[in-house]
Design a protein around this motif. Structure first.
Motif, PDB file in Angstrom:
ATOM      1  N   LEU A  15      30.815  76.252  13.747  1.00 23.05           N
ATOM      2  CA  LEU A  15      30.262  74.945  13.392  1.00 23.05           C
ATOM      3  C   LEU A  15      29.691  74.958  11.977  1.00 23.05           C
ATOM      4  CD1 LEU A  15      29.295  72.056  14.062  1.00 23.05           C
ATOM      5  CD2 LEU A  15      27.205  73.108  14.983  1.00 23.05           C
ATOM      6  N   VAL A  16      28.912  75.967  11.665  1.00 23.91           N
ATOM      7  CA  VAL A  16      28.322  76.056  10.324  1.00 23.91           C
ATOM      8  C   VAL A  16      29.412  76.164   9.265  1.00 23.91           C
ATOM      9  CG1 VAL A  16      26.925  77.524   8.809  1.00 23.91           C
ATOM     10  CG2 VAL A  16      26.120  76.983  11.110  1.00 23.91           C
ATOM     11  N   ALA A  17      30.472  76.913   9.577  1.00 20.65           N
ATOM     12  CA  ALA A  17      31.573  77.043   8.611  1.00 20.65           C
ATOM     13  C   ALA A  17      32.200  75.682   8.319  1.00 20.65           C
ATOM     14  CB  ALA A  17      32.624  78.012   9.148  1.00 20.65           C
ATOM     15  N   VAL A  18      32.382  74.857   9.359  1.00 19.38           N
ATOM     16  CA  VAL A  18      32.949  73.523   9.146  1.00 19.38           C
ATOM     17  C   VAL A  18      32.001  72.678   8.308  1.00 19.38           C
ATOM     18  CG1 VAL A  18      33.615  71.367  10.298  1.00 19.38           C
ATOM     19  CG2 VAL A  18      34.358  73.566  11.238  1.00 19.38           C
ATOM     20  N   ALA A  19      30.713  72.683   8.649  1.00 13.41           N
ATOM     21  CA  ALA A  19      29.738  71.870   7.918  1.00 13.41           C
ATOM     22  C   ALA A  19      29.667  72.279   6.445  1.00 13.41           C
ATOM     23  CB  ALA A  19      28.367  71.998   8.575  1.00 13.41           C
ATOM     24  N   GLU A  20      29.580  73.560   6.193  1.00 11.74           N
ATOM     25  CA  GLU A  20      29.488  74.023   4.807  1.00 11.74           C
ATOM     26  C   GLU A  20      30.762  73.712   4.033  1.00 11.74           C
ATOM     27  OE1 GLU A  20      26.268  77.673   5.124  1.00 11.74           O
ATOM     28  OE2 GLU A  20      28.400  78.156   5.298  1.00 11.74           O
ATOM     29  N   HIS A  21      31.895  73.787   4.707  1.00  8.26           N
ATOM     30  CA  HIS A  21      33.165  73.468   4.056  1.00  8.26           C
ATOM     31  C   HIS A  21      33.227  71.987   3.674  1.00  8.26           C
ATOM     32  CE1 HIS A  21      37.481  73.647   3.231  1.00  8.26           C
ATOM     33  NE2 HIS A  21      37.635  72.594   4.031  1.00  8.26           N
ATOM     34  N   LEU A  22      32.746  71.115   4.558  1.00  6.51           N
ATOM     35  CA  LEU A  22      32.753  69.684   4.253  1.00  6.51           C
ATOM     36  C   LEU A  22      31.879  69.377   3.039  1.00  6.51           C
ATOM     37  CD1 LEU A  22      32.412  68.194   7.864  1.00  6.51           C
ATOM     38  CD2 LEU A  22      34.510  68.495   6.525  1.00  6.51           C
ATOM     39  N   VAL A  23      30.744  70.062   2.937  1.00  8.83           N
ATOM     40  CA  VAL A  23      29.859  69.856   1.786  1.00  8.83           C
ATOM     41  C   VAL A  23      30.483  70.447   0.527  1.00  8.83           C
ATOM     42  CG1 VAL A  23      27.609  70.433   0.800  1.00  8.83           C
ATOM     43  CG2 VAL A  23      27.778  69.741   3.205  1.00  8.83           C
ATOM     44  N   ALA A  24      31.044  71.653   0.631  1.00  5.28           N
ATOM     45  CA  ALA A  24      31.613  72.321  -0.534  1.00  5.28           C
ATOM     46  C   ALA A  24      32.810  71.570  -1.105  1.00  5.28           C
ATOM     47  CB  ALA A  24      32.021  73.748  -0.167  1.00  5.28           C
ATOM     48  N   THR A  25      33.582  70.916  -0.243  1.00  4.11           N
ATOM     49  CA  THR A  25      34.768  70.190  -0.714  1.00  4.11           C
ATOM     50  C   THR A  25      34.453  68.754  -1.117  1.00  4.11           C
ATOM     51  OG1 THR A  25      35.305  69.612   1.585  1.00  4.11           O
ATOM     52  CG2 THR A  25      36.356  71.588   0.658  1.00  4.11           C
ATOM     53  N   GLY A  26      33.194  68.348  -0.972  1.00  2.00           N
ATOM     54  CA  GLY A  26      32.797  67.023  -1.438  1.00  2.00           C
ATOM     55  C   GLY A  26      33.053  65.888  -0.467  1.00  2.00           C
ATOM     56  N   LEU A  27      33.510  66.193   0.760  1.00  4.52           N
ATOM     57  CA  LEU A  27      33.714  65.114   1.714  1.00  4.52           C
ATOM     58  C   LEU A  27      32.382  64.450   2.049  1.00  4.52           C
ATOM     59  CD1 LEU A  27      36.073  64.998   4.725  1.00  4.52           C
ATOM     60  CD2 LEU A  27      33.695  64.352   5.059  1.00  4.52           C
ATOM     61  N   THR A  28      31.313  65.269   2.089  1.00  2.19           N
ATOM     62  CA  THR A  28      29.986  64.748   2.380  1.00  2.19           C
ATOM     63  C   THR A  28      28.956  65.626   1.686  1.00  2.19           C
ATOM     64  OG1 THR A  28      28.548  63.952   4.168  1.00  2.19           O
ATOM     65  CG2 THR A  28      29.625  66.083   4.500  1.00  2.19           C
ATOM     66  N   SER A  29      27.704  65.343   1.932  1.00  4.25           N
ATOM     67  CA  SER A  29      26.603  66.158   1.421  1.00  4.25           C
ATOM     68  C   SER A  29      25.603  66.346   2.547  1.00  4.25           C
ATOM     69  CB  SER A  29      25.938  65.464   0.227  1.00  4.25           C
ATOM     70  OG  SER A  29      25.533  64.154   0.566  1.00  4.25           O
ATOM     71  N   ALA A  30      24.709  67.332   2.405  1.00  5.04           N
ATOM     72  CA  ALA A  30      23.782  67.635   3.483  1.00  5.04           C
ATOM     73  C   ALA A  30      22.882  66.448   3.820  1.00  5.04           C
ATOM     74  CB  ALA A  30      22.934  68.853   3.126  1.00  5.04           C
ATOM     75  N   ASP A  31      22.601  65.585   2.840  1.00  4.20           N
ATOM     76  CA  ASP A  31      21.751  64.430   3.111  1.00  4.20           C
ATOM     77  C   ASP A  31      22.529  63.255   3.690  1.00  4.20           C
ATOM     78  OD1 ASP A  31      23.157  63.723   0.860  1.00  4.20           O
ATOM     79  OD2 ASP A  31      21.417  63.001  -0.266  1.00  4.20           O
ATOM     80  N   ARG A  32      23.826  63.460   3.981  1.00  5.94           N
ATOM     81  CA  ARG A  32      24.648  62.421   4.592  1.00  5.94           C
ATOM     82  C   ARG A  32      25.443  62.956   5.783  1.00  5.94           C
ATOM     83  NH1 ARG A  32      27.049  57.761   1.196  1.00  5.94           N
ATOM     84  NH2 ARG A  32      25.700  56.694   2.695  1.00  5.94           N
ATOM     85  N   LEU A  33      25.036  64.133   6.288  1.00  3.74           N
ATOM     86  CA  LEU A  33      25.792  64.810   7.338  1.00  3.74           C
ATOM     87  C   LEU A  33      25.004  64.820   8.640  1.00  3.74           C
ATOM     88  CD1 LEU A  33      28.260  66.477   8.233  1.00  3.74           C
ATOM     89  CD2 LEU A  33      27.078  68.520   7.379  1.00  3.74           C
ATOM     90  N   ALA A  34      25.638  64.343   9.718  1.00  8.22           N
ATOM     91  CA  ALA A  34      25.027  64.318  11.046  1.00  8.22           C
ATOM     92  C   ALA A  34      25.896  65.121  12.014  1.00  8.22           C
ATOM     93  CB  ALA A  34      24.861  62.886  11.546  1.00  8.22           C
ATOM     94  N   LEU A  35      25.289  65.480  13.139  1.00  6.31           N
ATOM     95  CA  LEU A  35      25.958  66.281  14.161  1.00  6.31           C
ATOM     96  C   LEU A  35      25.627  65.719  15.525  1.00  6.31           C
ATOM     97  CD1 LEU A  35      27.391  68.935  15.214  1.00  6.31           C
ATOM     98  CD2 LEU A  35      25.110  69.997  15.143  1.00  6.31           C
ATOM     99  N   THR A  36      26.632  65.663  16.408  1.00  9.95           N
ATOM    100  CA  THR A  36      26.386  65.260  17.787  1.00  9.95           C
ATOM    101  C   THR A  36      27.226  66.089  18.744  1.00  9.95           C
ATOM    102  OG1 THR A  36      26.086  63.328  19.226  1.00  9.95           O
ATOM    103  CG2 THR A  36      28.157  63.452  18.005  1.00  9.95           C
ATOM    104  N   GLY A  37      26.747  66.205  19.959  1.00  8.11           N
ATOM    105  CA  GLY A  37      27.458  66.913  21.019  1.00  8.11           C
ATOM    106  C   GLY A  37      26.710  66.713  22.316  1.00  8.11           C
ATOM    107  N   GLY A  38      27.405  66.831  23.436  1.00 11.25           N
ATOM    108  CA  GLY A  38      26.792  66.599  24.735  1.00 11.25           C
ATOM    109  C   GLY A  38      26.868  67.805  25.639  1.00 11.25           C
ATOM    110  N   SER A  39      25.890  67.931  26.547  1.00  7.69           N
ATOM    111  CA  SER A  39      25.854  68.991  27.540  1.00  7.69           C
ATOM    112  C   SER A  39      25.769  70.350  26.845  1.00  7.69           C
ATOM    113  CB  SER A  39      27.093  68.882  28.446  1.00  7.69           C
ATOM    114  OG  SER A  39      26.974  69.710  29.566  1.00  7.69           O
ATOM    115  N   ASP A  40      26.775  71.211  27.001  1.00  4.99           N
ATOM    116  CA  ASP A  40      26.803  72.462  26.258  1.00  4.99           C
ATOM    117  C   ASP A  40      26.873  72.184  24.760  1.00  4.99           C
ATOM    118  OD1 ASP A  40      27.337  75.058  25.268  1.00  4.99           O
ATOM    119  OD2 ASP A  40      28.372  75.609  27.104  1.00  4.99           O
ATOM    120  N   GLY A  41      27.527  71.068  24.391  1.00  3.48           N
ATOM    121  CA  GLY A  41      27.522  70.648  22.996  1.00  3.48           C
ATOM    122  C   GLY A  41      26.142  70.208  22.543  1.00  3.48           C
ATOM    123  N   GLY A  42      25.295  69.760  23.478  1.00  2.00           N
ATOM    124  CA  GLY A  42      23.906  69.469  23.151  1.00  2.00           C
ATOM    125  C   GLY A  42      23.144  70.730  22.831  1.00  2.00           C
TER     126      GLY A  42
END
Length: 707
Positions: free
Chosen positions: A525-552
């Protein structure tokens, strides 16, 4: 979006310690596990605060309307077939209770059989957990839940008259995961899995129920008794009985996520009892009785799956050398089989996208279903539930969707080139889909899909929501989800990440983040998040995460271990206290299977590093919105309560930590549509507010203003 943190309802602490296998840790919010008046008052005040903060500056009606617009594309319950007729639920306009109808065609107008309002009362409307018509089509069995918990009881309906029959079993079913009931082919009765005591104890057994008078539609008292299936001493796993269409064979499939046929019985020979079948298998063997064989998809000696036939009278069914291979392992991931007339329809994943191959009874491929796009077939959450198919229909009726088009229902007739649309998709999302990959610390590429509003600038960092799961061999698929579709419609970018631990890429992908390697899911998960920030798709101040149950739980680990990576984290129906969970019989079963042995001190210490409640330390945290159900039997609301209280006390930053426990809501599978819309709307409002979707006040006047 920095704000002054709101005044939280006070949460006292207590001098209590959790002691698991001699590992002793403080549990200062243990009092929030109880359902006392004090806790309920605190919970209500938290819910009021969550609603006020989430909707601040927005028009709640406009956000709700957005949810309702995209909820029109929710996945339909597929009709069930019996004796040449199709049974399904129909929900009248205006929020009236659903009605079960029977028709000659899968979605024909038909006629009403029973109104579910018959079984509800006041604030507790009836929810249909499952339905199963008898093979002769004369009696309909229903699973009815009235509190959102998934706990349901069986009702029997005479199809011709609509009369509710006396004598239905009184046992409570813990959920619909074992498919409801498995009818005997002669319609004289059925098998079902139910609790043997209070739900809290989580002890289940298979029962056999005989109708009192099958020739008269089953009226009378009937009889119900425990079926002595050898599933292993002390097992808490789920069991589903499968029956051959000719009534000769009964097979007991055991284990909800990775089922195997553990026992078999020859019903044609009077006096025979259940005998052990496949009892030494760590993998999956999930299939159906075909003639005198059990034909199944297995990952034994084939991580991506193969199709095999096991003789039901085999002397040593545990020896794969006695199995006949019908379809060898290939590049796709084989997932399930569906009997259709004299054919088998084989569902598979090609880089997460669905394919359906058509096999004859010998396993030879005779064709492929021309699916309406690149997306996903509707399937139960767990593999065991998918084995509860009832009487095999003559046609393959399936629901299908994509990340940008909602669910449609289609029919394929064996031998025909095309498919027939039975119910067209109701919603098309104006968005584009792209594929990406992030590289995990161990060098493994972790794939994801990006769903971006059409016309948005891909070079500009966007408000982005990662949705992920990565657990229990359950695949997260490229399918339509109303809540995240509404998020994209509001101007957000969805990233659906396929983390290890899930079932998207076969057995090896699942086991790579299982038990001792559970932490791999979090590093993916962290690898995906950091990759999205590094490639400019988003930034940490515009990035959210959601998941349910075990994903919670995944969300809880993310917010406590990498808080600087997120603008907002939204756990839903979460599991958050692994050590406390060992005191709950159901969660103890889950934790032992998926995480660790709580009787081993070394493994308990490893659990501490994965348990969000124990990971909370004072610090600066992003905005957090926790959502739970008051009647959730799987992840009880005290997980969210305790975590919220501890995180609120630890927050040294300005962002809010919010909690909303919804009444008459459970883990999601039996939550009423009305409550689900309320949950989704507040969840979306929090995202709109926190990520600034569409600009401040975009939903203030009842319409979305740009974005």
């Amino acid at each position: 979006m920095n704000v002054t943190p709101p005044p939280y309802p006070p949460a006292r602490t207590v001098e209590v310690f959790e002691d698991v296998a001699g590992v002793r840790v403080p549990d200062p919010y243990r009092w929030l596990e109880s359902e006392t008046d004090e806790v309920r008052r605190w919970q209500r005040r938290q819910a009021e605060l969550a609603g006020a903060v989430s909707y601040d500056g927005q028009d709640p009606a406009a956000v709700r309307k957005l949810i309702e617009t995209y909820d029109r594309g929710s996945r339909p319950a597929l009709p069930r077939y019996a004796a040449g007729r199709w049974f399904r639920t129909v929900t009248p306009p205006g929020g009236a209770a659903p009605t079960v109808v029977v028709a000659d065609r899968p979605f024909g107008a038909g006629r009403p059989v029973v109104d579910l309002a018959t079984f509800g009362s006041g604030r507790n409307p009836a929810f249909l957990s499952w339905l199963a018509p008898a093979p002769n089509g004369r009696v309909l069995a229903l699973g009815v839940c009235t509190d959102g918990s998934e706990h349901n009881t069986i009702r029997l309906i005479e199809v011709d008259s609509g009369r509710v029959l006396d004598g239905a079993p009184r046992q409570v079913l813990h959920s619909a995961w074992a498919g409801g009931v498995s009818w005997l082919p002669d319609s004289s009765g059925f098998y079902f899995l139910a609790l043997t005591g209070p739900p809290r104890e989580f002890r289940q057994a298979v029962f056999r129920h005989r109708l009192a008078s099958p020739s008269r539609g089953g009226s009378g008292a009937g009889s119900t008794a425990v079926e002595p299936i050898p599933v292993g001493e002390g097992s808490r796993e789920y069991t589903l009985v499968q029956l051959s269409p000719d009534g000769r064979w009964a097979v007991a499939s055991h284990r909800v996520g990775s089922p195997v046929p553990v026992a078999v019985r020859d019903l044609s020979r009077p006096g025979t009892t259940w005998r052990p079948f496949v009892t030494e298998c760590g993998g999956t063997i999930a299939g159906h009785v075909v003639g005198d064989h059990y034909v199944a998809v297995t990952d034994v000696a084939a991580p991506r799956g193969r199709v095999v036939a096991l003789p039901l009278d085999a002397a040593d069914p545990n020896d794969p050398a006695g199995w006949t291979e019908l379809v060898p392992e290939g590049e796709t991931v084989l997932r399930s089989l569906s009997p259709v007339g004299e054919h088998l329809y084989l569902s598979e994943f090609d880089q997460t996208f669905a394919r359906v191959r058509i096999l004859d009874r010998s396993g030879a491929t005779t064709g492929e279903v021309p699916l309406p796009g690149r997306g996903a077939l509707a399937a139960p959450f767990f593999a065991l539930t998918g084995l509860a198919v009832g009487a095999p229909p003559d046609d393959f009726v399936f629901a299908f969707s994509t990340l940008t088009s909602s669910w449609g229902v289609y029919r394929h007739r064996p031998g025909e080139a095309g498919i027939e649309t039975l119910a067209a998709p109701a919603v098309t999302l104006d968005a584009e889909v792209a594929v990406g990959r992030a590289v995990a610390p161990d060098g493994v590429a972790v794939p994801y899909h990006v769903v971006r509003p059409a016309g948005s600038d891909p070079a500009r960092p966007a408000p982005t929501l990662i949705s992920a799961y990565g657990a229990a061999n359950v695949p997260l698929l490229p399918q339509y989800q109303p809540d995240v579709a509404a998020f994209v419609a509001a101007g957000g970018v969805l990233v659906q990440a396929y983390l290890r631990g899930g079932g998207e890429f076969g057995r090896d992908w699942y086991l790579a983040a299982h038990r001792e390697r559970k932490h791999v899911r979090d590093t993916d998960l962290v690898a995906v998040a950091e990759h999205l920030v590094a490639t400019g798709l988003t930034s940490a101040d515009r990035l959210a995460l959601t998941g349910g149950s075990d994903g919670g739980l995944m969300c809880g680990v993310a917010v406590t271990t990498r808080p600087e990576l997120w603008c907002a984290v939204l756990p839903r129906a979460p599991l958050l206290d692994l050590l406390g969970g060992t005191r709950d019989p159901y969660l103890d079963f889950v934790i032992r299977k998926a995480w660790a042995d709580p009787d081993d001190p070394a493994q308990v210490r490893r659990l501490l590093g994965l348990s969000p409640y124990q990971l909370v330390r004072p610090g600066v945290f992003p905005a957090v919105y926790l959502q739970a159900g008051a009647t959730d039997p799987r992840c009880p609301p005290w997980h969210a309560r305790k975590f919220a209280a501890r995180l609120q006390a630890a927050q040294e930053g300005a962002e809010p930590i919010l909690l909303h426990v919804f009444d008459n809501a459970g883990h999601g599978a039996a939550t009423s549509p009305e409550v689900a819309v309320e949950q989704d709307a507040e969840w979306l409002a929090f995202l709109i507010r926190t990520l600034g979707l569409g600009g401040q006040g975009a939903f203030r006047d009842g319409r979305r203003a740009g974005g």
